[in-house]
Scaffold this motif. Sequence first.
Motif, mmCIF file in Angstrom:
data_model
loop_
_atom_site.group_PDB
_atom_site.id
_atom_site.type_symbol
_atom_site.label_atom_id
_atom_site.label_comp_id
_atom_site.label_asym_id
_atom_site.label_seq_id
_atom_site.Cartn_x
_atom_site.Cartn_y
_atom_site.Cartn_z
ATOM 1 N N ARG A 13 46.203 60.382 52.443
ATOM 2 C CA ARG A 13 47.405 59.563 52.245
ATOM 3 C C ARG A 13 48.666 60.375 52.502
ATOM 4 N NH1 ARG A 13 44.645 57.060 47.288
ATOM 5 N NH2 ARG A 13 43.468 55.390 48.293
ATOM 6 N N ASN A 52 48.967 60.289 56.074
ATOM 7 C CA ASN A 52 49.430 58.948 56.446
ATOM 8 C C ASN A 52 50.946 58.800 56.244
ATOM 9 O OD1 ASN A 52 48.982 56.077 57.100
ATOM 10 N ND2 ASN A 52 49.449 55.709 54.942
ATOM 11 N N SER A 94 53.735 57.860 59.306
ATOM 12 C CA SER A 94 54.598 56.683 59.345
ATOM 13 C C SER A 94 55.910 56.958 60.093
ATOM 14 C CB SER A 94 54.860 56.170 57.930
ATOM 15 O OG SER A 94 55.559 57.141 57.198
ATOM 16 N N TYR A 112 42.280 55.150 60.041
ATOM 17 C CA TYR A 112 42.112 53.976 59.181
ATOM 18 C C TYR A 112 40.677 53.459 59.258
ATOM 19 C CZ TYR A 112 47.237 53.676 58.856
ATOM 20 O OH TYR A 112 48.553 53.930 58.625
ATOM 21 N N CYS A 146 39.710 54.959 51.977
ATOM 22 C CA CYS A 146 41.015 55.391 51.470
ATOM 23 C C CYS A 146 42.149 54.490 51.961
ATOM 24 C CB CYS A 146 41.300 56.829 51.894
ATOM 25 S SG CYS A 146 40.038 58.002 51.401
ATOM 26 N N PHE A 147 41.836 53.558 52.837
ATOM 27 C CA PHE A 147 42.892 52.751 53.464
ATOM 28 C C PHE A 147 42.562 51.273 53.452
ATOM 29 C CE2 PHE A 147 43.319 56.939 55.495
ATOM 30 C CZ PHE A 147 44.640 57.199 55.179
ATOM 31 N N GLU A 197 45.114 48.833 54.987
ATOM 32 C CA GLU A 197 45.230 48.930 56.436
ATOM 33 C C GLU A 197 44.017 48.337 57.140
ATOM 34 O OE1 GLU A 197 45.842 51.323 54.388
ATOM 35 O OE2 GLU A 197 47.987 51.623 54.662
#
Length: 222
Positions: free
Chosen positions: A37, A40, A44, A184, A190-191, A194
Amino acid sequence: MVQKSTSVCLLGGFLGLFLMAPVLMSSTPASMCTPLRTLNDSLSHRRRYMKHNFPINYSIRVYREEIFKLSNISRMKLKVEELDDLVLQRLWFQVNQGVLKKIIRVMSERHPSRSYTAELERRFKDVEGVFVQSHPAEVFQQELPEAVQETWDHLTEEPDRVPESNWRLVSPKSLVDNLCHTMYCLFSECFDAETQQDYCGDSQLRRGRKTSSQNTVTTPAE
Ligand SMILES: *[C@@H]1O[C@H](CO)[C@@H](O)[C@H](O)[C@H]1NC(C)=O
Ligand SMILES: *[C@@H]1O[C@H](CO)[C@@H](O)[C@H](O)[C@H]1NC(C)=O
Ligand SMILES: *[C@@H]1O[C@H](CO)[C@@H](O)[C@H](O)[C@H]1NC(C)=O
Protein backbone atom coordinates in the motif's frame (compact mmCIF):
# COMPACT_ATOMS: atom_id res chain seq x y z
CA MET A 1 16.82 -2.74 6.95
CA VAL A 2 14.30 -5.08 5.47
CA GLN A 3 17.02 -6.52 3.29
CA LYS A 4 19.31 -7.24 6.21
CA SER A 5 16.76 -8.98 8.34
CA THR A 6 15.72 -10.89 5.26
CA SER A 7 19.08 -12.45 4.73
CA VAL A 8 19.50 -13.22 8.40
CA CYS A 9 16.14 -14.88 8.36
CA LEU A 10 16.99 -16.78 5.21
CA LEU A 11 20.25 -18.05 6.60
CA GLY A 12 18.71 -19.06 9.88
CA GLY A 13 15.57 -20.55 8.53
CA PHE A 14 16.82 -22.20 5.42
CA LEU A 15 17.56 -25.69 6.64
CA GLY A 16 14.44 -26.14 8.68
CA LEU A 17 12.15 -24.67 6.10
CA PHE A 18 13.76 -26.61 3.34
CA LEU A 19 12.82 -29.83 5.04
CA MET A 20 9.32 -28.99 6.06
CA ALA A 21 7.90 -27.02 3.19
CA PRO A 22 5.59 -28.82 0.86
CA VAL A 23 4.60 -26.93 -2.23
CA LEU A 24 2.40 -24.24 -0.90
CA MET A 25 1.45 -20.68 -1.55
CA SER A 26 -0.87 -18.84 -3.87
CA SER A 27 -2.40 -15.76 -2.27
CA THR A 28 -0.49 -12.95 -0.67
CA PRO A 29 0.91 -13.07 2.86
CA ALA A 30 -0.85 -10.43 4.94
CA SER A 31 2.52 -8.95 5.91
CA MET A 32 2.97 -7.75 2.33
CA CYS A 33 -0.07 -5.51 2.37
CA THR A 34 1.50 -2.63 4.29
CA PRO A 35 4.54 -2.19 2.00
CA LEU A 36 2.34 -2.79 -1.06
CA ARG A 37 0.00 0.00 0.00
CA THR A 38 2.94 2.30 0.59
CA LEU A 39 4.10 1.55 -2.94
CA ASN A 40 0.55 2.12 -4.16
CA ASP A 41 0.60 5.57 -2.55
CA SER A 42 3.65 6.51 -4.59
CA LEU A 43 2.16 5.05 -7.73
CA SER A 44 -0.81 7.38 -7.44
CA HIS A 45 1.49 10.23 -8.53
CA ARG A 46 2.79 8.46 -11.60
CA ARG A 47 0.97 10.60 -14.12
CA ARG A 48 2.78 13.70 -13.02
CA TYR A 49 6.23 12.17 -12.67
CA MET A 50 6.21 9.60 -15.45
CA LYS A 51 4.40 11.63 -18.06
CA HIS A 52 4.29 15.37 -17.49
CA ASN A 53 7.97 15.64 -16.68
CA PHE A 54 8.96 13.92 -19.91
CA PRO A 55 8.78 15.14 -23.51
CA ILE A 56 5.68 14.18 -25.44
CA ASN A 57 5.87 10.60 -26.73
CA TYR A 58 9.14 10.03 -24.95
CA SER A 59 9.98 6.36 -24.77
CA ILE A 60 12.76 4.16 -23.52
CA ARG A 61 14.19 0.92 -24.80
CA VAL A 62 13.26 -2.17 -22.88
CA TYR A 63 13.36 -5.88 -23.51
CA ARG A 64 10.25 -7.27 -25.09
CA GLU A 65 9.66 -9.35 -21.95
CA GLU A 66 9.75 -6.24 -19.79
CA ILE A 67 6.32 -5.44 -21.12
CA PHE A 68 4.31 -7.37 -18.58
CA LYS A 69 0.63 -6.52 -18.65
CA LEU A 70 -2.64 -7.97 -17.49
CA SER A 71 -3.02 -9.65 -20.85
CA ASN A 72 0.26 -11.50 -20.26
CA ILE A 73 -1.09 -12.84 -17.00
CA SER A 74 -4.26 -14.20 -18.54
CA ARG A 75 -2.35 -15.64 -21.47
CA MET A 76 0.14 -17.38 -19.22
CA LYS A 77 -2.63 -18.81 -17.10
CA LEU A 78 -4.19 -20.28 -20.19
CA LYS A 79 -0.91 -21.62 -21.48
CA VAL A 80 0.51 -23.10 -18.29
CA GLU A 81 -1.74 -25.43 -16.40
CA GLU A 82 -1.97 -24.95 -12.64
CA LEU A 83 0.23 -21.90 -12.82
CA ASP A 84 0.88 -20.76 -9.31
CA ASP A 85 0.35 -17.11 -8.41
CA LEU A 86 3.67 -17.22 -6.64
CA VAL A 87 5.43 -17.87 -9.93
CA LEU A 88 3.73 -14.86 -11.47
CA GLN A 89 4.61 -12.77 -8.44
CA ARG A 90 8.26 -13.74 -8.79
CA LEU A 91 8.09 -12.78 -12.44
CA TRP A 92 6.49 -9.47 -11.49
CA PHE A 93 9.45 -8.65 -9.22
CA GLN A 94 11.97 -9.73 -11.82
CA VAL A 95 10.39 -7.65 -14.59
CA ASN A 96 9.80 -4.52 -12.61
CA GLN A 97 13.14 -4.25 -10.87
CA GLY A 98 14.62 -4.12 -14.38
CA VAL A 99 12.02 -1.65 -15.57
CA LEU A 100 12.60 0.75 -12.68
CA LYS A 101 16.34 0.55 -13.18
CA LYS A 102 15.95 1.41 -16.85
CA ILE A 103 13.72 4.38 -16.12
CA ILE A 104 16.13 5.76 -13.54
CA ARG A 105 19.02 5.36 -15.94
CA VAL A 106 17.61 7.83 -18.46
CA MET A 107 17.31 10.61 -15.90
CA SER A 108 20.10 12.90 -14.83
CA GLU A 109 20.67 13.49 -11.13
CA ARG A 110 18.61 16.68 -11.28
CA HIS A 111 15.74 15.46 -13.37
CA PRO A 112 12.48 16.49 -11.64
CA SER A 113 11.30 12.87 -11.57
CA ARG A 114 14.52 11.42 -10.32
CA SER A 115 13.83 11.38 -6.61
CA TYR A 116 10.28 10.23 -7.18
CA THR A 117 11.53 7.24 -9.17
CA ALA A 118 14.22 6.47 -6.62
CA GLU A 119 11.52 6.43 -3.96
CA LEU A 120 9.39 4.16 -6.10
CA GLU A 121 12.31 1.78 -6.42
CA ARG A 122 12.98 1.88 -2.68
CA ARG A 123 9.39 1.06 -1.90
CA PHE A 124 9.37 -1.67 -4.50
CA LYS A 125 12.42 -3.22 -2.85
CA ASP A 126 10.73 -3.02 0.54
CA VAL A 127 7.88 -5.08 -0.86
CA GLU A 128 10.33 -7.55 -2.33
CA GLY A 129 12.11 -7.86 1.01
CA VAL A 130 8.89 -8.80 2.76
CA PHE A 131 7.97 -11.12 -0.09
CA VAL A 132 11.21 -13.06 0.21
CA GLN A 133 10.95 -13.08 3.96
CA SER A 134 7.44 -14.47 4.03
CA HIS A 135 8.13 -17.54 1.95
CA PRO A 136 10.46 -20.43 2.67
CA ALA A 137 13.72 -20.09 0.74
CA GLU A 138 13.02 -23.40 -0.91
CA VAL A 139 10.17 -21.84 -2.83
CA PHE A 140 12.62 -19.65 -4.71
CA GLN A 141 14.66 -22.60 -5.84
CA GLN A 142 11.74 -24.38 -7.35
CA GLU A 143 11.89 -25.03 -11.02
CA LEU A 144 9.75 -22.69 -13.06
CA PRO A 145 7.34 -23.95 -15.70
CA GLU A 146 9.14 -24.11 -19.02
CA ALA A 147 7.38 -21.17 -20.64
CA VAL A 148 8.06 -18.97 -17.64
CA GLN A 149 11.68 -20.08 -17.46
CA GLU A 150 12.10 -19.06 -21.08
CA THR A 151 10.77 -15.58 -20.32
CA TRP A 152 12.99 -15.43 -17.24
CA ASP A 153 16.07 -16.30 -19.30
CA HIS A 154 15.30 -13.50 -21.73
CA LEU A 155 14.81 -11.04 -18.88
CA THR A 156 18.18 -11.85 -17.37
CA GLU A 157 20.09 -11.74 -20.65
CA GLU A 158 22.95 -9.28 -21.03
CA PRO A 159 21.83 -6.27 -23.10
CA ASP A 160 24.48 -6.79 -25.76
CA ARG A 161 23.22 -10.30 -26.37
CA VAL A 162 19.62 -9.25 -26.93
CA PRO A 163 18.83 -9.22 -30.64
CA GLU A 164 17.59 -5.96 -32.11
CA SER A 165 14.17 -7.49 -32.77
CA ASN A 166 13.63 -8.12 -29.06
CA TRP A 167 13.85 -4.49 -28.03
CA ARG A 168 10.75 -2.35 -27.65
CA LEU A 169 10.21 1.39 -27.24
CA VAL A 170 7.80 2.15 -24.43
CA SER A 171 6.90 5.28 -22.50
CA PRO A 172 7.87 5.35 -18.82
CA LYS A 173 4.24 6.03 -17.90
CA SER A 174 3.02 2.96 -19.66
CA LEU A 175 5.68 0.79 -18.01
CA VAL A 176 4.69 2.05 -14.59
CA ASP A 177 1.00 1.62 -15.45
CA ASN A 178 1.76 -2.02 -16.22
CA LEU A 179 3.56 -2.37 -12.92
CA CYS A 180 0.57 -0.92 -11.10
CA HIS A 181 -2.24 -2.82 -12.84
CA THR A 182 -0.51 -6.19 -12.60
CA MET A 183 0.19 -5.45 -8.94
CA TYR A 184 -3.57 -5.07 -8.30
CA CYS A 185 -4.11 -8.40 -10.00
CA LEU A 186 -1.28 -10.45 -8.53
CA PHE A 187 -1.64 -9.15 -4.98
CA SER A 188 -5.38 -8.80 -5.07
CA GLU A 189 -5.80 -9.71 -1.39
CA CYS A 190 -4.28 -6.34 -0.52
CA PHE A 191 -6.28 -4.39 -3.11
CA ASP A 192 -9.84 -5.49 -2.85
CA ALA A 193 -11.33 -2.17 -3.85
CA GLU A 194 -9.14 -1.93 -6.94
CA THR A 195 -9.66 -5.48 -8.06
CA GLN A 196 -13.40 -5.00 -7.91
CA GLN A 197 -12.77 -2.91 -10.97
CA ASP A 198 -11.73 -6.18 -12.49
CA TYR A 199 -8.03 -5.63 -12.88
CA CYS A 200 -7.53 -9.33 -12.86
CA GLY A 201 -10.01 -10.10 -15.58
CA ASP A 202 -12.87 -12.52 -15.50
CA SER A 203 -13.68 -15.53 -13.39
CA GLN A 204 -11.38 -17.76 -15.40
CA LEU A 205 -8.55 -15.89 -13.74
CA ARG A 206 -9.89 -16.29 -10.26
CA ARG A 207 -8.17 -19.10 -8.56
CA GLY A 208 -9.48 -21.22 -5.77
CA ARG A 209 -7.96 -20.20 -2.50
CA LYS A 210 -5.51 -22.76 -1.25
CA THR A 211 -4.58 -21.28 2.06
CA SER A 212 -4.91 -24.22 4.40
CA SER A 213 -1.32 -25.50 4.45
CA GLN A 214 0.07 -22.04 3.98
CA ASN A 215 -1.00 -20.59 7.28
CA THR A 216 1.00 -23.08 9.24
CA VAL A 217 4.21 -22.74 7.28
CA THR A 218 4.67 -19.22 5.99
CA THR A 219 4.19 -17.21 9.15
CA PRO A 220 7.85 -16.50 10.11
CA ALA A 221 7.45 -13.06 8.56
CA GLU A 222 5.21 -11.92 11.34
C1 LIG B 1 -4.18 2.59 -4.22
O1 LIG B 1 -4.05 3.83 -4.84
C2 LIG B 1 -5.24 4.36 -5.40
C3 LIG B 1 -4.92 5.69 -6.04
O2 LIG B 1 -3.98 5.53 -7.04
C4 LIG B 1 -6.28 4.54 -4.31
O3 LIG B 1 -7.50 4.95 -4.90
C5 LIG B 1 -6.50 3.23 -3.60
O4 LIG B 1 -7.38 3.42 -2.52
C6 LIG B 1 -5.19 2.68 -3.09
N1 LIG B 1 -5.43 1.35 -2.51
C7 LIG B 1 -4.94 0.95 -1.35
C8 LIG B 1 -5.36 -0.42 -0.89
O5 LIG B 1 -4.19 1.62 -0.68
C1 LIG C 1 2.84 11.46 -30.41
O1 LIG C 1 2.31 10.23 -30.88
C2 LIG C 1 1.02 10.34 -31.44
C3 LIG C 1 0.51 8.95 -31.73
O2 LIG C 1 1.49 8.15 -32.30
C4 LIG C 1 1.09 11.22 -32.68
O3 LIG C 1 -0.17 11.34 -33.27
C5 LIG C 1 1.61 12.59 -32.28
O4 LIG C 1 1.78 13.40 -33.42
C6 LIG C 1 2.94 12.46 -31.55
N1 LIG C 1 3.32 13.77 -31.04
C7 LIG C 1 4.54 14.27 -31.16
C8 LIG C 1 4.75 15.64 -30.61
O5 LIG C 1 5.45 13.67 -31.71
C1 LIG D 1 3.72 -10.01 -22.85
O1 LIG D 1 3.11 -10.13 -24.11
C2 LIG D 1 3.83 -9.50 -25.15
C3 LIG D 1 3.00 -9.57 -26.40
O2 LIG D 1 2.70 -10.88 -26.73
C4 LIG D 1 5.18 -10.20 -25.28
O3 LIG D 1 5.94 -9.60 -26.32
C5 LIG D 1 5.93 -10.09 -23.95
O4 LIG D 1 7.15 -10.80 -24.04
C6 LIG D 1 5.07 -10.67 -22.85
N1 LIG D 1 5.74 -10.42 -21.56
C7 LIG D 1 6.07 -11.40 -20.72
C8 LIG D 1 6.72 -11.01 -19.44
O5 LIG D 1 5.84 -12.56 -20.96
